[in-house]
Design a protein around this motif. Structure first.
Motif, PDB file in Angstrom:
ATOM      1  N   ARG A 288       0.827  -1.211   0.000  1.00 35.25           N
ATOM      2  CA  ARG A 288       0.000   0.000   0.000  1.00 35.25           C
ATOM      3  C   ARG A 288       0.864   1.265   0.000  1.00 35.25           C
ATOM      4  NH1 ARG A 288      -5.406  -0.845   1.116  1.00 35.25           N
ATOM      5  NH2 ARG A 288      -5.648   1.254   1.958  1.00 35.25           N
ATOM      6  N   ILE A 289       2.013   1.212   0.649  1.00 34.14           N
ATOM      7  CA  ILE A 289       2.922   2.355   0.620  1.00 34.14           C
ATOM      8  C   ILE A 289       3.487   2.542  -0.789  1.00 34.14           C
ATOM      9  CG2 ILE A 289       5.156   3.205   1.434  1.00 34.14           C
ATOM     10  CD1 ILE A 289       4.474   2.002   4.174  1.00 34.14           C
ATOM     11  N   ILE A 290       3.849   1.438  -1.448  1.00 34.49           N
ATOM     12  CA  ILE A 290       4.320   1.529  -2.827  1.00 34.49           C
ATOM     13  C   ILE A 290       3.247   2.133  -3.721  1.00 34.49           C
ATOM     14  CG2 ILE A 290       5.010   0.172  -4.846  1.00 34.49           C
ATOM     15  CD1 ILE A 290       6.283  -1.847  -2.897  1.00 34.49           C
ATOM     16  N   ALA A 291       1.977   1.756  -3.460  1.00 31.70           N
ATOM     17  CA  ALA A 291       0.859   2.226  -4.285  1.00 31.70           C
ATOM     18  C   ALA A 291       0.449   3.655  -3.977  1.00 31.70           C
ATOM     19  CB  ALA A 291      -0.340   1.298  -4.089  1.00 31.70           C
ATOM     20  N   GLY A 292       0.970   4.221  -2.898  1.00 32.61           N
ATOM     21  CA  GLY A 292       0.560   5.555  -2.511  1.00 32.61           C
ATOM     22  C   GLY A 292      -0.723   5.582  -1.722  1.00 32.61           C
ATOM     23  N   LEU A 293      -1.173   4.413  -1.240  1.00 34.48           N
ATOM     24  CA  LEU A 293      -2.394   4.321  -0.442  1.00 34.48           C
ATOM     25  C   LEU A 293      -2.115   4.494   1.047  1.00 34.48           C
ATOM     26  CD1 LEU A 293      -4.103   1.328  -2.293  1.00 34.48           C
ATOM     27  CD2 LEU A 293      -4.574   3.771  -2.558  1.00 34.48           C
ATOM     28  N   GLY A 294      -0.877   4.689   1.381  1.00 37.20           N
ATOM     29  CA  GLY A 294      -0.450   4.953   2.753  1.00 37.20           C
ATOM     30  C   GLY A 294       0.922   5.608   2.683  1.00 37.20           C
ATOM     31  N   ALA A 295       1.247   6.360   3.713  1.00 37.74           N
ATOM     32  CA  ALA A 295       2.527   7.077   3.719  1.00 37.74           C
ATOM     33  C   ALA A 295       3.530   6.372   4.626  1.00 37.74           C
ATOM     34  CB  ALA A 295       2.323   8.513   4.201  1.00 37.74           C
ATOM     35  N   ALA A 296       4.782   6.361   4.211  1.00 39.08           N
ATOM     36  CA  ALA A 296       5.844   5.833   5.065  1.00 39.08           C
ATOM     37  C   ALA A 296       6.119   6.816   6.198  1.00 39.08           C
ATOM     38  CB  ALA A 296       7.111   5.612   4.244  1.00 39.08           C
ATOM     39  N   SER A 297       6.437   6.290   7.370  1.00 37.65           N
ATOM     40  CA  SER A 297       6.822   7.156   8.489  1.00 37.65           C
ATOM     41  C   SER A 297       8.236   7.689   8.293  1.00 37.65           C
ATOM     42  CB  SER A 297       6.723   6.384   9.808  1.00 37.65           C
ATOM     43  OG  SER A 297       5.409   5.910  10.010  1.00 37.65           O
TER      44      SER A 297
ATOM     45  N   SER B 110      11.005   7.580 -12.999  1.00 37.36           N
ATOM     46  CA  SER B 110      10.112   8.317 -13.873  1.00 37.36           C
ATOM     47  C   SER B 110      10.179   9.796 -13.526  1.00 37.36           C
ATOM     48  CB  SER B 110       8.669   7.814 -13.730  1.00 37.36           C
ATOM     49  OG  SER B 110       7.771   8.662 -14.407  1.00 37.36           O
ATOM     50  N   SER B 111      10.079  10.630 -14.545  1.00 40.86           N
ATOM     51  CA  SER B 111      10.082  12.074 -14.299  1.00 40.86           C
ATOM     52  C   SER B 111       8.669  12.616 -14.143  1.00 40.86           C
ATOM     53  CB  SER B 111      10.784  12.793 -15.461  1.00 40.86           C
ATOM     54  OG  SER B 111      10.128  12.505 -16.684  1.00 40.86           O
ATOM     55  N   LYS B 112       7.662  11.803 -14.489  1.00 40.83           N
ATOM     56  CA  LYS B 112       6.275  12.253 -14.424  1.00 40.83           C
ATOM     57  C   LYS B 112       5.626  11.751 -13.140  1.00 40.83           C
ATOM     58  CE  LYS B 112       5.733  12.357 -19.458  1.00 40.83           C
ATOM     59  NZ  LYS B 112       4.971  11.825 -20.622  1.00 40.83           N
ATOM     60  N   ILE B 113       5.890  12.431 -12.049  1.00 40.23           N
ATOM     61  CA  ILE B 113       5.357  12.047 -10.752  1.00 40.23           C
ATOM     62  C   ILE B 113       4.146  12.925 -10.444  1.00 40.23           C
ATOM     63  CG2 ILE B 113       5.849  11.801  -8.291  1.00 40.23           C
ATOM     64  CD1 ILE B 113       7.438   9.893 -10.073  1.00 40.23           C
ATOM     65  N   ASN B 114       3.024  12.280 -10.070  1.00 43.33           N
ATOM     66  CA  ASN B 114       1.813  13.058  -9.805  1.00 43.33           C
ATOM     67  C   ASN B 114       1.798  13.570  -8.367  1.00 43.33           C
ATOM     68  OD1 ASN B 114       0.948  10.930  -8.143  1.00 43.33           O
ATOM     69  ND2 ASN B 114      -0.302  10.001  -9.741  1.00 43.33           N
ATOM     70  N   SER B 115       0.674  14.185  -7.975  1.00 43.01           N
ATOM     71  CA  SER B 115       0.571  14.810  -6.656  1.00 43.01           C
ATOM     72  C   SER B 115       0.591  13.798  -5.518  1.00 43.01           C
ATOM     73  CB  SER B 115      -0.704  15.652  -6.577  1.00 43.01           C
ATOM     74  OG  SER B 115      -1.845  14.844  -6.788  1.00 43.01           O
ATOM     75  N   HIS B 116       0.365  12.514  -5.827  1.00 49.98           N
ATOM     76  CA  HIS B 116       0.397  11.452  -4.816  1.00 49.98           C
ATOM     77  C   HIS B 116       1.772  10.793  -4.718  1.00 49.98           C
ATOM     78  CE1 HIS B 116      -3.934  11.789  -4.426  1.00 49.98           C
ATOM     79  NE2 HIS B 116      -4.048  11.652  -5.731  1.00 49.98           N
ATOM     80  N   GLY B 117       2.735  11.307  -5.492  1.00 46.61           N
ATOM     81  CA  GLY B 117       4.076  10.743  -5.446  1.00 46.61           C
ATOM     82  C   GLY B 117       4.248   9.489  -6.272  1.00 46.61           C
ATOM     83  N   LEU B 118       3.308   9.231  -7.208  1.00 41.46           N
ATOM     84  CA  LEU B 118       3.358   8.041  -8.046  1.00 41.46           C
ATOM     85  C   LEU B 118       3.648   8.421  -9.492  1.00 41.46           C
ATOM     86  CD1 LEU B 118       0.188   6.160  -6.737  1.00 41.46           C
ATOM     87  CD2 LEU B 118       2.562   5.630  -6.218  1.00 41.46           C
TER      88      LEU B 118
ATOM     89  N   GLU C 274       2.897   8.809 -13.174  1.00 49.55           N
ATOM     90  CA  GLU C 274       1.592   9.043 -13.781  1.00 49.55           C
ATOM     91  C   GLU C 274       1.138   7.840 -14.606  1.00 49.55           C
ATOM     92  OE1 GLU C 274      -1.625  11.016 -13.710  1.00 49.55           O
ATOM     93  OE2 GLU C 274       0.128  12.213 -13.164  1.00 49.55           O
ATOM     94  N   GLY C 275       0.029   7.202 -14.161  1.00 49.50           N
ATOM     95  CA  GLY C 275      -0.589   6.136 -14.932  1.00 49.50           C
ATOM     96  C   GLY C 275       0.157   4.826 -14.960  1.00 49.50           C
ATOM     97  N   ASP C 276       1.194   4.680 -14.159  1.00 48.35           N
ATOM     98  CA  ASP C 276       2.054   3.509 -14.284  1.00 48.35           C
ATOM     99  C   ASP C 276       1.792   2.412 -13.250  1.00 48.35           C
ATOM    100  OD1 ASP C 276       3.272   4.475 -16.478  1.00 48.35           O
ATOM    101  OD2 ASP C 276       5.200   4.924 -15.569  1.00 48.35           O
ATOM    102  N   VAL C 277       0.803   2.587 -12.384  1.00 49.74           N
ATOM    103  CA  VAL C 277       0.561   1.620 -11.312  1.00 49.74           C
ATOM    104  C   VAL C 277      -0.888   1.141 -11.332  1.00 49.74           C
ATOM    105  CG1 VAL C 277       0.612   1.196  -8.826  1.00 49.74           C
ATOM    106  CG2 VAL C 277       2.312   2.712  -9.870  1.00 49.74           C
ATOM    107  N   GLY C 278      -1.071  -0.195 -11.303  1.00 56.32           N
ATOM    108  CA  GLY C 278      -2.390  -0.803 -11.142  1.00 56.32           C
ATOM    109  C   GLY C 278      -2.405  -1.597  -9.848  1.00 56.32           C
ATOM    110  N   PHE C 279      -3.585  -1.698  -9.205  1.00 55.78           N
ATOM    111  CA  PHE C 279      -3.687  -2.376  -7.905  1.00 55.78           C
ATOM    112  C   PHE C 279      -4.875  -3.333  -7.920  1.00 55.78           C
ATOM    113  CE2 PHE C 279      -4.002  -3.186  -3.480  1.00 55.78           C
ATOM    114  CZ  PHE C 279      -2.839  -2.749  -2.856  1.00 55.78           C
TER     115      PHE C 279
END
Length: 252
Positions: free
Chosen positions: A43-52, A60-68, A70-75
């Protein structure tokens, strides 16, 4: 993952200094005892939770506002998490709809993904009309419809019967081989991890961290004959021994 730790609000230390490098095109299984932090890491890799503490770095140079990227991750979650009021087509269309792609524009791509999981004839069906295995196939098609480079799967087949689970294992392997996608797959099963993976990361009990990292040599074809082969049995034994060592190291 670079030295990632996770402490929940109740004080539980779920991950401690976990580091993991992932190479493009790998099929990696995260294996470990219940509660060791496998799903938390995913979930941390997916951006569904934050690391402490620590960081997740993407090539990738195209990082969105969630730190992922853009468009490169499916869950794919443990449950299919389908919208009961939508058809199979509507559920698979959802990620594209959220990007502003209308149904007519998305039709070919949605049907291509439904075909890839064997559900083209069920596009107009509703989730209540599907078996558990079929619902999970819809979930996989939905995760793949944006053509992600990385597919994260959190024990997607744990609640299914053994025959359905084996069939879906084969389906996921076929999709992985056809698309060249990178997969990180969470499982409790030694046998499932040894069958699917090109690499198995065995984790210690909580707080989770990598205990050992196993490269798994696999034949070109994995099928029913492979499941009863001596080669597969030896792989299962190697993985089982590593898991037992990880459990014993935590107990000591």
């Amino acid at each position: 993952m670079n030295n990632v730790s996770k402490v929940f609000s109740n004080g539980t230390l779920a991950l401690k200094g976990m580091s993991l490098d992932v190479r493009g095109g790998e099929f990696i299984s995260l294996l470990g005892p219940s509660g060791c932090g496998k799903s938390t890491a995913l979930r941390i890799i997916a951006g569904l939770g934050a690391a402490s503490s620590g960081s997740i770095d993407w090539p990738s140079s195209k990082i969105n506002s969630h730190g992922l990227p853009e468009g490169d991750v499916g869950f794919v979650f443990q449950e299919p998490t389908l919208m009961p009021w939508e058809t199979v087509f509507g559920n698979v269309h959802l990620p594209l709809k959220l990007r502003g792609v209308r149904k007519a524009e998305a039709r070919d791509k949605v049907m291509e993904n439904l075909t890839s999981v064997g559900l083209a004839d069920f596009a107009d069906a509703y989730p209540r009309e599907l078996s558990g295995g079929m619902k999970m196939r819809v979930s996989i098609a939905r995760a793949l419809v944006t053509r992600p480079k990385l597919l994260l799967m959190d024990e997607p087949f744990a609640a299914l019967d053994e025959i359905t689970r084996q069939k879906l294992n084969d389906d996921v392997l076929t999709l992985w081989q056809q698309t060249g996608i990178t997969v990180i797959f969470v499982t409790h099963s030694v046998y499932e991890s040894a069958y699917l993976s090109s690499r198995i990361v065995v984790m210690r009990a909580r707080p989770g961290q990598v205990f050992t990292d196993l490269e798994i040599a696999q034949p070109a074809v994995r099928d029913g004959a492979y499941r009863v082969s001596e080669f597969y049995r030896a792989n299962c034994q190697k993985v089982s021994d590593a898991l037992q060592s990880a459990i014993q190291s935590a107990e000591s």
